[in-house]
Design a protein around this motif. Structure first.
Motif, PDB file in Angstrom:
ATOM      1  N   CYS A 162      -8.922   7.740  -2.778  1.00  0.00           N
ATOM      2  CA  CYS A 162      -8.618   7.313  -1.517  1.00  0.00           C
ATOM      3  C   CYS A 162      -9.217   5.924  -1.267  1.00  0.00           C
ATOM      4  O   CYS A 162     -10.367   5.691  -1.251  1.00  0.00           O
ATOM      5  CB  CYS A 162      -9.101   8.243  -0.169  1.00  0.00           C
ATOM      6  SG  CYS A 162      -8.397   9.852  -0.233  1.00  0.00           S
ATOM      7  N   TYR A 192      -8.346   1.005   3.717  1.00  0.00           N
ATOM      8  CA  TYR A 192      -7.845  -0.213   4.224  1.00  0.00           C
ATOM      9  C   TYR A 192      -8.578  -0.945   5.321  1.00  0.00           C
ATOM     10  O   TYR A 192      -8.948  -0.237   6.314  1.00  0.00           O
ATOM     11  CB  TYR A 192      -6.250   0.069   4.770  1.00  0.00           C
ATOM     12  CG  TYR A 192      -5.508  -1.095   5.207  1.00  0.00           C
ATOM     13  CD1 TYR A 192      -5.033  -1.854   4.214  1.00  0.00           C
ATOM     14  CD2 TYR A 192      -5.718  -1.604   6.653  1.00  0.00           C
ATOM     15  CE1 TYR A 192      -4.108  -3.103   4.798  1.00  0.00           C
ATOM     16  CE2 TYR A 192      -4.822  -2.525   6.977  1.00  0.00           C
ATOM     17  CZ  TYR A 192      -4.060  -3.315   5.768  1.00  0.00           C
ATOM     18  OH  TYR A 192      -3.359  -4.498   6.478  1.00  0.00           O
ATOM     19  N   VAL A 206      -5.714   4.791   2.864  1.00  0.00           N
ATOM     20  CA  VAL A 206      -5.937   5.288   3.947  1.00  0.00           C
ATOM     21  C   VAL A 206      -6.416   4.238   5.084  1.00  0.00           C
ATOM     22  O   VAL A 206      -7.454   3.515   4.791  1.00  0.00           O
ATOM     23  CB  VAL A 206      -6.990   6.383   3.870  1.00  0.00           C
ATOM     24  CG1 VAL A 206      -7.159   7.042   4.971  1.00  0.00           C
ATOM     25  CG2 VAL A 206      -6.582   7.248   2.718  1.00  0.00           C
ATOM     26  N   ARG A 207      -5.867   4.116   6.235  1.00  0.00           N
ATOM     27  CA  ARG A 207      -6.496   3.552   7.358  1.00  0.00           C
ATOM     28  C   ARG A 207      -7.520   4.132   7.785  1.00  0.00           C
ATOM     29  O   ARG A 207      -7.607   5.374   7.957  1.00  0.00           O
ATOM     30  CB  ARG A 207      -5.495   3.254   8.535  1.00  0.00           C
ATOM     31  CG  ARG A 207      -4.398   2.234   8.187  1.00  0.00           C
ATOM     32  CD  ARG A 207      -3.237   2.034   9.444  1.00  0.00           C
ATOM     33  NE  ARG A 207      -2.349   1.169   8.995  1.00  0.00           N
ATOM     34  CZ  ARG A 207      -1.092   1.200   8.471  1.00  0.00           C
ATOM     35  NH1 ARG A 207      -0.740   2.420   8.177  1.00  0.00           N
ATOM     36  NH2 ARG A 207      -0.187   0.703   8.398  1.00  0.00           N
ATOM     37  N   THR A 258      -0.091  10.442   3.592  1.00  0.00           N
ATOM     38  CA  THR A 258       0.668  11.387   4.140  1.00  0.00           C
ATOM     39  C   THR A 258      -0.102  12.818   3.954  1.00  0.00           C
ATOM     40  O   THR A 258      -0.629  13.009   3.151  1.00  0.00           O
ATOM     41  CB  THR A 258       2.219  11.351   3.649  1.00  0.00           C
ATOM     42  OG1 THR A 258       2.390  11.898   2.559  1.00  0.00           O
ATOM     43  CG2 THR A 258       2.967   9.912   3.741  1.00  0.00           C
ATOM     44  N   ASP A 282      -6.907   6.479  10.346  1.00  0.00           N
ATOM     45  CA  ASP A 282      -6.106   7.626  10.383  1.00  0.00           C
ATOM     46  C   ASP A 282      -6.836   9.090  10.043  1.00  0.00           C
ATOM     47  O   ASP A 282      -7.817   9.102   9.417  1.00  0.00           O
ATOM     48  CB  ASP A 282      -5.281   7.426   9.109  1.00  0.00           C
ATOM     49  CG  ASP A 282      -4.328   8.277   8.643  1.00  0.00           C
ATOM     50  OD1 ASP A 282      -4.281   9.405   9.200  1.00  0.00           O
ATOM     51  OD2 ASP A 282      -3.110   7.935   7.853  1.00  0.00           O
ATOM     52  N   PRO A 326       0.624  -1.483  -0.073  1.00  0.00           N
ATOM     53  CA  PRO A 326       0.059  -0.082  -0.136  1.00  0.00           C
ATOM     54  C   PRO A 326       0.778   1.398   0.160  1.00  0.00           C
ATOM     55  O   PRO A 326       2.000   1.370   0.663  1.00  0.00           O
ATOM     56  CB  PRO A 326      -0.530  -0.013   1.458  1.00  0.00           C
ATOM     57  CG  PRO A 326      -0.673  -1.314   1.757  1.00  0.00           C
ATOM     58  CD  PRO A 326       0.650  -2.181   1.228  1.00  0.00           C
ATOM     59  N   LYS A 327       0.390   2.330  -0.691  1.00  0.00           N
ATOM     60  CA  LYS A 327       1.175   3.530  -0.545  1.00  0.00           C
ATOM     61  C   LYS A 327       0.245   4.474   0.427  1.00  0.00           C
ATOM     62  O   LYS A 327      -0.829   4.894   0.215  1.00  0.00           O
ATOM     63  CB  LYS A 327       1.119   4.189  -1.868  1.00  0.00           C
ATOM     64  CG  LYS A 327       1.915   5.513  -1.879  1.00  0.00           C
ATOM     65  CD  LYS A 327       2.167   6.072  -3.216  1.00  0.00           C
ATOM     66  CE  LYS A 327       0.807   7.029  -3.653  1.00  0.00           C
ATOM     67  NZ  LYS A 327       1.119   8.038  -4.664  1.00  0.00           N
ATOM     68  N   TRP A 328       0.756   4.365   1.627  1.00  0.00           N
ATOM     69  CA  TRP A 328      -0.281   5.079   2.738  1.00  0.00           C
ATOM     70  C   TRP A 328      -0.156   6.455   2.347  1.00  0.00           C
ATOM     71  O   TRP A 328       0.707   7.280   1.995  1.00  0.00           O
ATOM     72  CB  TRP A 328       0.547   4.853   3.868  1.00  0.00           C
ATOM     73  CG  TRP A 328       0.654   3.256   4.259  1.00  0.00           C
ATOM     74  CD1 TRP A 328       1.733   2.788   4.263  1.00  0.00           C
ATOM     75  CD2 TRP A 328      -0.532   2.505   4.540  1.00  0.00           C
ATOM     76  NE1 TRP A 328       1.522   1.332   4.854  1.00  0.00           N
ATOM     77  CE2 TRP A 328      -0.074   1.160   4.922  1.00  0.00           C
ATOM     78  CE3 TRP A 328      -1.810   2.568   4.686  1.00  0.00           C
ATOM     79  CZ2 TRP A 328      -0.664  -0.115   5.046  1.00  0.00           C
ATOM     80  CZ3 TRP A 328      -2.691   1.545   4.915  1.00  0.00           C
ATOM     81  CH2 TRP A 328      -2.181   0.173   5.082  1.00  0.00           C
TER      82      TRP A 328
END
Length: 283
Positions: free
Chosen positions: A59, A62, A111-112, A48, A115, A44-46
């Motif tokens: 978006c 996750y 995205v969690r 930021t 978050d 995953p590309k989280w």
């Protein structure tokens, strides 16, 4: 967040979308590239803080799965090709400014659900949610996100078992006594935000389509038709959009893989997607 597309004088149809998509394929007039072939590629590309500069990001939410469904891969189903390809086409078909990474490809993020950067996403995409299991913190943050103006679109989950699990999980987020699930009618605004969508197509994954010689019901008798459903707030704004018994995201992920599949499914799939995004940006 980018400005939404200007409403045309006359609503466009899926056929018009097809012509536009074919024209952009033929001319290759955009720097961004369609990913051909799909399949999971990399971690995953989280998201930021640098992921958000006022432009639009795809978006992807996750989550943890507590089981596996045939044809699904949990949170990463259709990732990252669907995310990339839809973002490319959104930039081509509308005036929405899509966030680009250093390589000039769309800067899509994962995205969690806990978050706080989730609140920077006007819209959240999730797939294979019939396997989802949320914890208490995820439930609380997701509820807050939706009630504060976010929109969640869930796609590509099939059959009665997946529906029942999804229904139970979203009920923990938005209690059905206060926020009931309803069938979105054909005359709802989301069906006509930009394109005149007269129906939500049933689309199978391209792998199932190959194996079944063109069938589109992945669970047979247990997925006879598409369910297009929603949950709205007290003012009638859609907070959750559900495309059950269909795989709209594969019309984006696999658009460059098979011309027949593209022509049959992708124009309608992009029309639905653009409408939902523009609805999210304007409500």
């Amino acid at each position: 967040m980018g400005s939404p597309a200007r409403r045309p004088h006359r609503l466009l149809t899926g056929g018009a979308v097809a012509l536009i998509l074919l024209a952009t394929i033929a001319t290759a007039s955009y720097a961004q590239q369609i990913i051909v072939g799909g399949g999971f590629r990399g971690a995953p590309k989280w998201a930021t803080r640098q992921s958000f500069d006022g432009a639009w990001n795809y978006c992807r939410g996750y989550y943890t799965s507590d089981r596996r469904e045939a044809g699904g891969s949990g949170w990463s189903t259709d990732f990252p090709a669907a995310d990339n390809n839809f973002s490319v086409r959104l930039a081509e078909l509308t005036t929405v400014r899509v966030k680009l990474a250093a390589n000039r490809q769309p800067d899509n993020v994962v995205v969690r659900l806990t978050d706080m950067l989730l609140y920077r996403c006007p819209m959240l995409f999730m797939e294979d949610v019939g396997t989802m299991s949320l914890d208490r913190d995820e439930i609380e943050v997701l509820r807050s996100y939706l009630l504060k103006g976010g929109l969640l679109w869930v796609d590509d989950f099939w059959g009665s078992f997946a529906w029942e699990q999804w229904e139970a999980e979203i009920a923990r987020v938005l209690p059905p006594g206060e926020y009931p699930i309803f069938d979105i009618p054909q005359d709802h605004e989301v069906m006509h935000t930009l394109y005149n969508v007269t129906r939500i197509p049933q689309v199978s994954s391209i792998q199932f389509w190959y194996r079944s010689n063109g069938d589109v019901s992945e669970r047979g008798y247990d997925s006879p038709r598409v369910n297009f459903r929603g949950i709205q707030d007290e003012k009638g704004r859609l907070m959750v959009v559900m495309t059950h018994n269909t795989d709209i995201s594969d019309t984006w992920e696999r658009e460059g893989e098979n011309r027949e599949y593209f022509e049959r499914f992708s124009p309608d799939g992009y029309a639905v997607g653009v409408n939902v995004v523009l609805y999210a940006l304007t409500h």
